[in-house]
Design a protein around this motif. Structure first.
Motif, PDB file in Angstrom:
ATOM      1  N   ALA A 141       2.438  -5.651   6.425  1.00 40.41           N
ATOM      2  CA  ALA A 141       2.711  -5.208   5.056  1.00 40.41           C
ATOM      3  C   ALA A 141       4.211  -5.192   4.788  1.00 40.41           C
ATOM      4  CB  ALA A 141       2.125  -3.806   4.839  1.00 40.41           C
ATOM      5  N   ARG A 142       4.566  -5.015   3.532  1.00 39.38           N
ATOM      6  CA  ARG A 142       5.963  -4.890   3.142  1.00 39.38           C
ATOM      7  C   ARG A 142       6.440  -3.461   3.377  1.00 39.38           C
ATOM      8  NH1 ARG A 142       3.561  -8.016  -0.972  1.00 39.38           N
ATOM      9  NH2 ARG A 142       4.444 -10.122  -1.174  1.00 39.38           N
ATOM     10  N   SER A 143       7.740  -3.318   3.543  1.00 39.47           N
ATOM     11  CA  SER A 143       8.322  -2.005   3.810  1.00 39.47           C
ATOM     12  C   SER A 143       7.986  -1.006   2.701  1.00 39.47           C
ATOM     13  CB  SER A 143       9.848  -2.122   3.956  1.00 39.47           C
ATOM     14  OG  SER A 143      10.447  -0.848   4.048  1.00 39.47           O
ATOM     15  N   GLY A 144       8.158  -1.414   1.449  1.00 41.37           N
ATOM     16  CA  GLY A 144       7.896  -0.503   0.334  1.00 41.37           C
ATOM     17  C   GLY A 144       6.446  -0.079   0.258  1.00 41.37           C
ATOM     18  N   GLU A 145       5.547  -0.970   0.627  1.00 41.80           N
ATOM     19  CA  GLU A 145       4.118  -0.644   0.613  1.00 41.80           C
ATOM     20  C   GLU A 145       3.795   0.421   1.658  1.00 41.80           C
ATOM     21  OE1 GLU A 145       3.208  -5.283  -0.637  1.00 41.80           O
ATOM     22  OE2 GLU A 145       2.558  -4.529   1.307  1.00 41.80           O
ATOM     23  N   VAL A 146       4.423   0.303   2.820  1.00 43.99           N
ATOM     24  CA  VAL A 146       4.186   1.269   3.897  1.00 43.99           C
ATOM     25  C   VAL A 146       4.869   2.603   3.579  1.00 43.99           C
ATOM     26  CG1 VAL A 146       4.652   1.783   6.336  1.00 43.99           C
ATOM     27  CG2 VAL A 146       3.875  -0.508   5.654  1.00 43.99           C
ATOM     28  N   ARG A 147       6.103   2.556   3.134  1.00 41.48           N
ATOM     29  CA  ARG A 147       6.833   3.795   2.866  1.00 41.48           C
ATOM     30  C   ARG A 147       6.209   4.592   1.716  1.00 41.48           C
ATOM     31  NH1 ARG A 147      11.179   2.981   0.756  1.00 41.48           N
ATOM     32  NH2 ARG A 147      11.234   0.703   0.517  1.00 41.48           N
ATOM     33  N   GLY A 148       5.604   3.905   0.777  1.00 46.53           N
ATOM     34  CA  GLY A 148       4.976   4.586  -0.350  1.00 46.53           C
ATOM     35  C   GLY A 148       3.515   4.925  -0.131  1.00 46.53           C
ATOM     36  N   MET A 149       3.002   4.629   1.040  1.00 44.09           N
ATOM     37  CA  MET A 149       1.584   4.824   1.345  1.00 44.09           C
ATOM     38  C   MET A 149       1.209   6.311   1.287  1.00 44.09           C
ATOM     39  SD  MET A 149      -0.206   3.737   4.928  1.00 44.09           S
ATOM     40  CE  MET A 149      -1.944   3.888   5.248  1.00 44.09           C
ATOM     41  N   ALA A 191      -2.258  -1.539  -7.586  1.00 46.58           N
ATOM     42  CA  ALA A 191      -1.501  -2.619  -8.240  1.00 46.58           C
ATOM     43  C   ALA A 191      -0.083  -2.203  -8.585  1.00 46.58           C
ATOM     44  CB  ALA A 191      -2.245  -3.067  -9.502  1.00 46.58           C
ATOM     45  N   THR A 192       0.114  -0.935  -8.919  1.00 48.74           N
ATOM     46  CA  THR A 192       1.444  -0.460  -9.330  1.00 48.74           C
ATOM     47  C   THR A 192       2.468  -0.548  -8.213  1.00 48.74           C
ATOM     48  OG1 THR A 192       0.723   1.793  -8.804  1.00 48.74           O
ATOM     49  CG2 THR A 192       0.572   1.086 -11.115  1.00 48.74           C
ATOM     50  N   ARG A 193       1.993  -0.651  -6.970  1.00 52.06           N
ATOM     51  CA  ARG A 193       2.931  -0.725  -5.853  1.00 52.06           C
ATOM     52  C   ARG A 193       2.961  -2.105  -5.197  1.00 52.06           C
ATOM     53  NH1 ARG A 193       3.037   1.716  -1.585  1.00 52.06           N
ATOM     54  NH2 ARG A 193       0.956   2.547  -1.197  1.00 52.06           N
ATOM     55  N   MET A 194       2.289  -3.057  -5.833  1.00 51.02           N
ATOM     56  CA  MET A 194       2.254  -4.402  -5.275  1.00 51.02           C
ATOM     57  C   MET A 194       3.209  -5.327  -6.013  1.00 51.02           C
ATOM     58  SD  MET A 194       0.353  -4.484  -2.661  1.00 51.02           S
ATOM     59  CE  MET A 194       0.365  -6.272  -2.479  1.00 51.02           C
ATOM     60  N   LYS A 195       3.846  -6.218  -5.267  1.00 45.14           N
ATOM     61  CA  LYS A 195       4.787  -7.164  -5.853  1.00 45.14           C
ATOM     62  C   LYS A 195       4.123  -8.070  -6.869  1.00 45.14           C
ATOM     63  CE  LYS A 195       8.240 -10.621  -4.486  1.00 45.14           C
ATOM     64  NZ  LYS A 195       8.864 -11.322  -3.330  1.00 45.14           N
ATOM     65  N   LEU A 229      -0.979 -11.476   3.689  1.00 47.77           N
ATOM     66  CA  LEU A 229       0.387 -11.171   3.249  1.00 47.77           C
ATOM     67  C   LEU A 229       0.452 -10.858   1.758  1.00 47.77           C
ATOM     68  CD1 LEU A 229       2.215 -13.982   5.240  1.00 47.77           C
ATOM     69  CD2 LEU A 229       2.211 -11.543   5.770  1.00 47.77           C
ATOM     70  N   ALA A 230      -0.705 -10.859   1.080  1.00 46.85           N
ATOM     71  CA  ALA A 230      -0.777 -10.596  -0.365  1.00 46.85           C
ATOM     72  C   ALA A 230       0.022 -11.622  -1.155  1.00 46.85           C
ATOM     73  CB  ALA A 230      -0.300  -9.183  -0.689  1.00 46.85           C
ATOM     74  N   HIS A 231      -0.016 -12.877  -0.698  1.00 46.20           N
ATOM     75  CA  HIS A 231       0.640 -13.962  -1.429  1.00 46.20           C
ATOM     76  C   HIS A 231      -0.354 -14.599  -2.394  1.00 46.20           C
ATOM     77  CE1 HIS A 231       3.894 -14.684   1.891  1.00 46.20           C
ATOM     78  NE2 HIS A 231       4.184 -13.667   1.082  1.00 46.20           N
ATOM     79  N   TRP A 232       0.183 -15.191  -3.487  1.00 48.09           N
ATOM     80  CA  TRP A 232      -0.658 -15.963  -4.396  1.00 48.09           C
ATOM     81  C   TRP A 232      -1.175 -17.193  -3.662  1.00 48.09           C
ATOM     82  CZ3 TRP A 232      -2.337 -13.719  -8.502  1.00 48.09           C
ATOM     83  CH2 TRP A 232      -1.546 -12.827  -9.230  1.00 48.09           C
ATOM     84  N   ILE A 233      -2.414 -17.558  -3.946  1.00 46.00           N
ATOM     85  CA  ILE A 233      -3.012 -18.733  -3.312  1.00 46.00           C
ATOM     86  C   ILE A 233      -3.414 -19.741  -4.379  1.00 46.00           C
ATOM     87  CG2 ILE A 233      -4.911 -19.579  -1.886  1.00 46.00           C
ATOM     88  CD1 ILE A 233      -5.052 -16.847  -0.609  1.00 46.00           C
ATOM     89  N   GLY A 234      -2.901 -20.966  -4.265  1.00 49.63           N
ATOM     90  CA  GLY A 234      -3.295 -22.038  -5.173  1.00 49.63           C
ATOM     91  C   GLY A 234      -2.832 -21.817  -6.605  1.00 49.63           C
ATOM     92  N   SER A 235      -3.452 -22.591  -7.510  1.00 49.82           N
ATOM     93  CA  SER A 235      -3.110 -22.532  -8.923  1.00 49.82           C
ATOM     94  C   SER A 235      -3.802 -21.347  -9.584  1.00 49.82           C
ATOM     95  CB  SER A 235      -3.540 -23.823  -9.621  1.00 49.82           C
ATOM     96  OG  SER A 235      -4.957 -23.920  -9.608  1.00 49.82           O
ATOM     97  N   GLU A 236      -3.475 -21.086 -10.835  1.00 51.76           N
ATOM     98  CA  GLU A 236      -4.116 -20.007 -11.573  1.00 51.76           C
ATOM     99  C   GLU A 236      -5.625 -20.242 -11.687  1.00 51.76           C
ATOM    100  OE1 GLU A 236      -2.363 -19.107 -15.284  1.00 51.76           O
ATOM    101  OE2 GLU A 236      -0.331 -18.947 -14.504  1.00 51.76           O
ATOM    102  N   VAL A 237      -6.017 -21.500 -11.860  1.00 51.64           N
ATOM    103  CA  VAL A 237      -7.443 -21.822 -11.960  1.00 51.64           C
ATOM    104  C   VAL A 237      -8.139 -21.519 -10.640  1.00 51.64           C
ATOM    105  CG1 VAL A 237      -9.125 -23.661 -12.309  1.00 51.64           C
ATOM    106  CG2 VAL A 237      -7.059 -23.572 -13.731  1.00 51.64           C
ATOM    107  N   GLU A 238      -7.507 -21.933  -9.535  1.00 47.94           N
ATOM    108  CA  GLU A 238      -8.095 -21.661  -8.227  1.00 47.94           C
ATOM    109  C   GLU A 238      -8.214 -20.176  -7.968  1.00 47.94           C
ATOM    110  OE1 GLU A 238      -6.790 -25.259  -5.285  1.00 47.94           O
ATOM    111  OE2 GLU A 238      -5.175 -24.013  -6.073  1.00 47.94           O
TER     112      GLU A 238
END
Length: 411
Positions: free
Chosen positions: A248-256, A275-279, A377-386
Motif C-alpha cells: 500500500a501507499r504510505s498515506g493509505e497506511v498512516r490514515g488507516m 475512496a476519499t483516501r485513494m489516489k 497496487l490500486a492502479h488503473w487498468i486498461g482504457s475507460e471502456v475496459e
C-alpha cells in the motif's frame, strides 16, 4: 461560434445564448474592442481591448452571468467615450477598486476551492507551496500590481532544482490570479499563464527534469532488509512492515482506521480503503495475509484515537515517520562500511514508496498476471471502456498472491 484571431472584427456580434453556453477556450469578439475570454478551466470574463493615451490596454469588465452581454456592451461603449474625451478607464477603475493583497486573495480563493479536493494531502500541498514559495515575495503585493517579472522572481530559483514543485506552484498562482481577475481585483492578462507567456521566458519543464521513479529495493535484498526491519521497535516500524506486506501507499497506511478492517467468512480479513483516501478516487479492497493480521493483533490501541498506527498525540503518523525508519536502517549499514539498501538502477537509498515497485517486480518475476499485480497496487487498468466492464477486483486470487509475497518476506 469560433474564436477569432486578435484584432479581427466578427462577421456577426455575439448573442446572449452563445455567451450562456460557450465552453471552448478562446477569445470571442463582439465590437468596440469587447470580447469574451473563455479559459481552459471554464471560467469566463469580459475584456475590452482599447488604446488609452496611445497605449494599447485591456480592461476587465466582469464575468457572465453576473455581467450580461448587454451590460458588457454598455460598459465598453462608456469606456470608449471616456477615452475619446482624454480619460483613462483603467485609472478610474483603480480609484474605485478595493486593494487586495495576494495573501488575502489566497485565503479567499482557498476557502471556497479546497473543499473540491478529495485528498487531504493535496489540500495541504496547495497551501504549503503557496506559503513557502509565493507568499514571501507576493504576499503583501496588491494582486492588481503583480507582473510577469514578479512571478518569475518566485519561480526561477526553483525551476531547475524543483521542477515539478515549481510547475505546480505556477499553476496555483495562475488560479489565484485568475480568480482575482474574475472577482474584479485586477485587469489584463494573467502573468502566471504558461502558454504564450512564461513559456517564452522559461525552459519547458519536461526539457529540464525527467520524472524519476522512487528508489526501490532490489528483490534480492528484500530478505535481509526485512530481517533488519523486524528488529526495529515502534509504531512507525510496524507501519512500515504493514505497508510492505500490503504493497500500500504510505498515506493509505498512516490514515488507516480500525473500522476499515472487516472479516469475511469467504474472503478472510479485508482492509477496505475509502475512496476519499485513494489516489484514484475509488474504494480499494486489500486482502490481508495472515502475517499482516497477526501484526495488527499485536498492536496497542489508543483510547479516543481511531488510527491503527497512531502518533504519540493520537493523530495519524507524519509523512516522514516511515521514511525516517528506512533512513536509519540505511545509516546503520553505512556505518559498518556496507552499501546498504540501494535502488539497483539509480543507486539511491530505497524509500517506502519504492517498496511498491519492488513488489511489482517480484510479482512479474513469479509470473503473476499483470492485471492482478496492478490491481494490488490500486492502479488503473486498461482504457475507460475496459475498466467499465472489468468490475471484479480478483480479491480471492490476489489473496493467494499476497500470502506468497508474505512468505517471501519471512523466508
Amino acid at each position: 461560434m469560433a474564436a477569432r484571431p486578435p484584432g479581427r472584427r466578427p462577421q456577426k456580434a455575439l448573442t446572449a445564448r452563445f455567451v450562456e453556453t460557450v465552453t471552448n477556450p478562446g477569445k470571442y469578439f463582439d465590437g468596440n474592442g469587447l470580447f469574451l475570454r473563455v479559459e481552459t478551466n471554464g471560467s469566463r470574463r469580459w475584456v475590452q481591448r482599447i488604446t488609452i493615451q496611445g497605449k494599447r490596454s485591456e480592461v476587465g469588465l466582469g464575468s457572465p452571468p453576473a455581467i450580461s452581454l448587454a451590460v458588457a456592451r454598455q460598459r465598453a461603449l462608456e469606456n470608449k467615450g471616456l477615452v475619446m474625451q482624454g480619460g483613462d478607464p483603467l485609472a478610474v477603475k483603480r480609484q474605485t477598486r478595493q486593494a487586495l493583497t495576494f495573501a488575502e486573495a489566497v485565503d479567499i480563493y482557498l476557502a471556497s476551492k479546497l473543499n473540491e479536493f478529495k485528498n487531504e494531502k493535496h489540500r495541504k500541498q496547495w497551501r504549503s507551496t503557496l506559503d513557502t514559495y509565493a507568499a514571501p515575495l507576493l504576499g503583501r503585493k496588491d494582486v492588481a500590481e503583480i507582473s510577469v517579472q514578479d512571478v518569475l522572481r518566485v519561480l526561477e530559483p526553483i525551476w531547475k532544482q524543483k521542477t515539478e514543485t515549481a510547475s505546480r506552484l505556477r499553476g496555483r498562482i495562475e488560479n489565484v490570479l485568475s480568480w482575482a481577475t474574475v472577482a474584479g481585483h485586477r485587469d489584463g492578462d494573467n502573468p502566471a499563464r504558461w502558454k504564450g507567456n512564461l513559456s517564452e521566458l522559461m525552459p519547458k519543464p519536461n526539457k529540464i527534469a525527467r520524472s524519476e521513479n522512487q528508489p526501490a529495493l532490489a528483490v534480492a535484498d528484500i530478505p535481509r532488509w526485512w530481517k533488519e526491519l523486524e528488529s526495529k521497535k515502534g509504531t512507525a516500524s510496524s507501519a512500515l512492515r504493514f505497508l510492505t506486506l500490503t504493497a500500500a501507499r504510505s498515506g493509505e497506511v498512516r490514515g488507516m482506521t480500525w473500522d476499515e478492517i472487516a472479516s469475511d467468512s469467504d474472503q478472510g480479513e479485508v482492509w477496505t480503503i475509502p475512496a476519499t483516501r485513494m489516489k484514484n478516487g475509488r474504494p480499494h479492497r486489500v486482502p490481508l495475509p495472515v502475517r499482516a493480521v497477526a501484526l495488527l493483533n499485536d498492536l496497542p490501541r489508543l483510547e479516543g484515537s481511531p488510527f491503527v498506527f497512531f502518533a504519540p498525540q493520537g493523530g495519524a503518523l507524519s509523512d516522514m515517520s516511515l521514511s525516517a525508519v528506512m533512513r536509519r536502517m540505511q545509516a546503520t549499514q553505512e556505518r559498518v562500511g556496507k552499501p546498504g539498501y540501494l535502488d539497483p538502477v539509480s543507486k539511491r537509498p530505497a524509500v517506502p514508496h519504492g517498496l511498491r515497485s519492488t513488489f511489482r517486480q517480484w510479482a512479474a518475476e513469479r509470473g503473476y498476471p499483470r492485471d492482478m499485480a496492478e490491481l494490488a497496487l490500486a492502479h488503473w487498468i486498461g482504457s475507460e471502456v475496459e475498466r467499465a466492464y472489468q468490475r471484479a477486483d480478483m480479491l480471492a486470487r490476489r489473496r493467494e498472491m499476497m500470502e506468497a509475497w508474505a512468505r517471501f518476506l519471512f523466508a
